[in-house]
Design a protein around this motif. Structure first.
Motif, PDB file in Angstrom:
ATOM      1  N   LEU A 158       0.826  -1.203   0.000  1.00 27.32           N
ATOM      2  CA  LEU A 158       0.000   0.000   0.000  1.00 27.32           C
ATOM      3  C   LEU A 158       0.866   1.262   0.000  1.00 27.32           C
ATOM      4  N   VAL A 159       1.927   1.267   0.791  1.00 24.31           N
ATOM      5  CA  VAL A 159       2.843   2.408   0.846  1.00 24.31           C
ATOM      6  C   VAL A 159       3.542   2.579  -0.494  1.00 24.31           C
ATOM      7  N   LEU A 160       3.966   1.496  -1.127  1.00 26.88           N
ATOM      8  CA  LEU A 160       4.632   1.578  -2.421  1.00 26.88           C
ATOM      9  C   LEU A 160       3.688   2.105  -3.510  1.00 26.88           C
ATOM     10  N   VAL A 161       2.463   1.639  -3.524  1.00 21.96           N
ATOM     11  CA  VAL A 161       1.477   2.114  -4.501  1.00 21.96           C
ATOM     12  C   VAL A 161       1.195   3.595  -4.283  1.00 21.96           C
ATOM     13  N   LEU A 162       1.029   3.992  -3.028  1.00 21.94           N
ATOM     14  CA  LEU A 162       0.782   5.397  -2.717  1.00 21.94           C
ATOM     15  C   LEU A 162       1.970   6.266  -3.139  1.00 21.94           C
ATOM     16  N   ALA A 163       3.181   5.816  -2.876  1.00 25.34           N
ATOM     17  CA  ALA A 163       4.382   6.560  -3.276  1.00 25.34           C
ATOM     18  C   ALA A 163       4.457   6.676  -4.798  1.00 25.34           C
ATOM     19  N   LEU A 164       4.120   5.626  -5.502  1.00 25.86           N
ATOM     20  CA  LEU A 164       4.117   5.651  -6.961  1.00 25.86           C
ATOM     21  C   LEU A 164       3.082   6.645  -7.484  1.00 25.86           C
ATOM     22  N   MET A 165       1.907   6.666  -6.883  1.00 27.22           N
ATOM     23  CA  MET A 165       0.864   7.599  -7.306  1.00 27.22           C
ATOM     24  C   MET A 165       1.276   9.047  -7.058  1.00 27.22           C
ATOM     25  N   VAL A 166       1.852   9.325  -5.896  1.00 29.05           N
ATOM     26  CA  VAL A 166       2.292  10.686  -5.572  1.00 29.05           C
ATOM     27  C   VAL A 166       3.427  11.103  -6.506  1.00 29.05           C
ATOM     28  N   GLY A 167       4.349  10.202  -6.780  1.00 26.73           N
ATOM     29  CA  GLY A 167       5.454  10.517  -7.701  1.00 26.73           C
ATOM     30  C   GLY A 167       4.967  10.804  -9.108  1.00 26.73           C
ATOM     31  N   THR A 168       4.024  10.019  -9.576  1.00 29.93           N
ATOM     32  CA  THR A 168       3.456  10.230 -10.910  1.00 29.93           C
ATOM     33  C   THR A 168       2.716  11.559 -10.979  1.00 29.93           C
ATOM     34  N   PHE A 169       1.959  11.870  -9.951  1.00 28.82           N
ATOM     35  CA  PHE A 169       1.243  13.145  -9.905  1.00 28.82           C
ATOM     36  C   PHE A 169       2.223  14.315  -9.920  1.00 28.82           C
ATOM     37  N   ALA A 170       3.281  14.231  -9.122  1.00 27.30           N
ATOM     38  CA  ALA A 170       4.274  15.314  -9.060  1.00 27.30           C
ATOM     39  C   ALA A 170       4.966  15.489 -10.411  1.00 27.30           C
ATOM     40  N   ALA A 171       5.283  14.393 -11.069  1.00 24.22           N
ATOM     41  CA  ALA A 171       5.930  14.479 -12.375  1.00 24.22           C
ATOM     42  C   ALA A 171       5.012  15.111 -13.413  1.00 24.22           C
ATOM     43  N   SER A 172       3.735  14.764 -13.385  1.00 26.21           N
ATOM     44  CA  SER A 172       2.805  15.332 -14.366  1.00 26.21           C
ATOM     45  C   SER A 172       2.563  16.812 -14.115  1.00 26.21           C
ATOM     46  N   VAL A 173       2.480  17.223 -12.868  1.00 22.09           N
ATOM     47  CA  VAL A 173       2.289  18.645 -12.541  1.00 22.09           C
ATOM     48  C   VAL A 173       3.523  19.443 -12.968  1.00 22.09           C
TER      49      VAL A 173
END
Length: 93
Positions: free
Chosen positions: A5-20
């Motif tokens: 769950l922590v890894l998936v959440l980190a991946l989602m936050v990283g992807t969001f930051a990269a897209s922004v």
């Protein structure tokens, strides 16, 4: 399970930051390009209204901003028999 769950959440936050970040970069690039086109258009209009370019003197350099030492070079590209046409180029040093 918690680690996944922590890894998936980190991946989602990283992807969001990269897209922004990417979106902000594209918007900045687009704004700089729009401003450059506006500057070139304004330079051509100013030179056309001044009537200073002739067949003998077919190039004019207009300073853009002092700190960066850049200018706009406007050239007359039409012959004397037709209405004058101009081209402009941004020159940076």
């Amino acid at each position: 399970m918690a680690l996944i769950l922590v890894l998936v959440l980190a991946l989602m936050v990283g992807t969001f930051a990269a897209s922004v970040t990417s979106l902000a970069s594209h918007e900045r690039r687009h704004e700089l390009q729009r401003q450059s086109h506006a500057d070139l258009r304004a330079a051509i209009e100013a030179v056309a209204q001044s009537g200073l370019l002739t067949q003998e003197n077919d190039t004019m350099k207009l300073p853009l901003n002092e700190p960066s030492r850049s200018w706009i070079e406007v050239k007359r590209i039409s012959s004397s028999s037709e209405e004058p046409k101009y081209t402009a180029e941004l020159v940076e040093r």
